[in-house]
Design a protein around this motif. Sequence first.
Motif, PDB file in Angstrom:
ATOM      1  N   ASP A  27      30.400  52.059  -1.501  1.00  0.00           N
ATOM      2  CA  ASP A  27      29.739  50.966  -2.194  1.00  0.00           C
ATOM      3  C   ASP A  27      29.670  49.743  -1.278  1.00  0.00           C
ATOM      4  O   ASP A  27      30.163  49.761  -0.140  1.00  0.00           O
ATOM      5  CB  ASP A  27      30.441  50.657  -3.520  1.00  0.00           C
ATOM      6  N   LYS A  28      29.071  48.692  -1.760  1.00  0.00           N
ATOM      7  CA  LYS A  28      28.841  47.518  -0.925  1.00  0.00           C
ATOM      8  C   LYS A  28      30.153  46.940  -0.402  1.00  0.00           C
ATOM      9  O   LYS A  28      30.247  46.567   0.764  1.00  0.00           O
ATOM     10  CB  LYS A  28      28.070  46.458  -1.722  1.00  0.00           C
ATOM     11  N   THR A  29      31.172  46.890  -1.233  1.00  0.00           N
ATOM     12  CA  THR A  29      32.463  46.353  -0.811  1.00  0.00           C
ATOM     13  C   THR A  29      33.044  47.171   0.330  1.00  0.00           C
ATOM     14  O   THR A  29      33.527  46.625   1.328  1.00  0.00           O
ATOM     15  CB  THR A  29      33.456  46.315  -1.993  1.00  0.00           C
TER      16      THR A  29
ATOM     17  N   GLN B 242      31.367  49.074   2.423  1.00  0.00           N
ATOM     18  CA  GLN B 242      30.507  48.887   3.586  1.00  0.00           C
ATOM     19  C   GLN B 242      30.841  47.583   4.305  1.00  0.00           C
ATOM     20  O   GLN B 242      30.924  47.541   5.530  1.00  0.00           O
ATOM     21  CB  GLN B 242      29.035  48.877   3.158  1.00  0.00           C
ATOM     22  N   PHE B 243      31.061  46.525   3.531  1.00  0.00           N
ATOM     23  CA  PHE B 243      31.371  45.226   4.126  1.00  0.00           C
ATOM     24  C   PHE B 243      32.745  45.238   4.782  1.00  0.00           C
ATOM     25  O   PHE B 243      32.926  44.681   5.865  1.00  0.00           O
ATOM     26  CB  PHE B 243      31.270  44.109   3.095  1.00  0.00           C
TER      27      PHE B 243
ATOM     28  N   THR C 100      23.956  46.765   9.405  1.00  0.00           N
ATOM     29  CA  THR C 100      24.717  46.821   8.156  1.00  0.00           C
ATOM     30  C   THR C 100      23.901  46.407   6.932  1.00  0.00           C
ATOM     31  O   THR C 100      24.107  46.948   5.848  1.00  0.00           O
ATOM     32  CB  THR C 100      25.964  45.910   8.253  1.00  0.00           C
ATOM     33  N   LEU C 101      23.008  45.434   7.094  1.00  0.00           N
ATOM     34  CA  LEU C 101      22.306  44.855   5.949  1.00  0.00           C
ATOM     35  C   LEU C 101      20.881  45.410   5.842  1.00  0.00           C
ATOM     36  O   LEU C 101      20.000  45.009   6.600  1.00  0.00           O
ATOM     37  CB  LEU C 101      22.262  43.334   6.074  1.00  0.00           C
TER      38      LEU C 101
ATOM     39  N   GLU D  16      28.357  38.491  -3.360  1.00  0.00           N
ATOM     40  CA  GLU D  16      29.195  39.379  -2.548  1.00  0.00           C
ATOM     41  C   GLU D  16      28.770  39.344  -1.076  1.00  0.00           C
ATOM     42  O   GLU D  16      29.612  39.299  -0.178  1.00  0.00           O
ATOM     43  CB  GLU D  16      29.143  40.810  -3.094  1.00  0.00           C
ATOM     44  N   GLU D  17      27.469  39.331  -0.836  1.00  0.00           N
ATOM     45  CA  GLU D  17      26.998  39.236   0.548  1.00  0.00           C
ATOM     46  C   GLU D  17      27.334  37.881   1.152  1.00  0.00           C
ATOM     47  O   GLU D  17      27.683  37.789   2.321  1.00  0.00           O
ATOM     48  CB  GLU D  17      25.496  39.516   0.611  1.00  0.00           C
TER      49      GLU D  17
END
Length: 159
Positions: free
Chosen positions: A10-12, A14-15, A46-47, A143-144
């Motif tokens: 998920d995004k978390t 990935q970050f 990444t984005l 979040e971003e």
Amino acid sequence: MFQTTSIQGDKTEQFTSALEQLKSLIADEPSAVANLANASALLKFTLPDTNWAGFYLFDGKELVLGPFQGLPACIRIPLDKGVCGAAASRRETVRVDDVHAFPGHIACDAATNSEIVVPMIKDGNLYGVLDIDSPLKGRFDDEEQRFLEQFVDILMKQL
């Protein structure tokens, strides 16, 4: 040697992975230019749905184009112009869902519809800004923003 890893989870997740990759990329490298170049490449990787990721560096008077990924860009930005100038002047992150509604927006790439700019502060002084553009309106969320602010914090410890 740096090893790319696929962006998964998920995004978390990935970050978190991208922040760890950034630390690995810049560890023991004294060159600010090299670190910023790799950092911009990592962000572009990444984005998704971004068309520009890079840095403008403060020369004591205005922001000057630094390492980036994307189409050629504006070279100099006064501190009283555009989203980059606003973030630099305010020394706070500026997130714009529709750049066409932002007073004084500078259109370096006509495809850009949303933007987030994070100021880079070192020892209380403006170093520059991280600028990310997207062709999608409303592309960036809380979040971003937190991720990009952490990303800049890591960079500023090395620069």
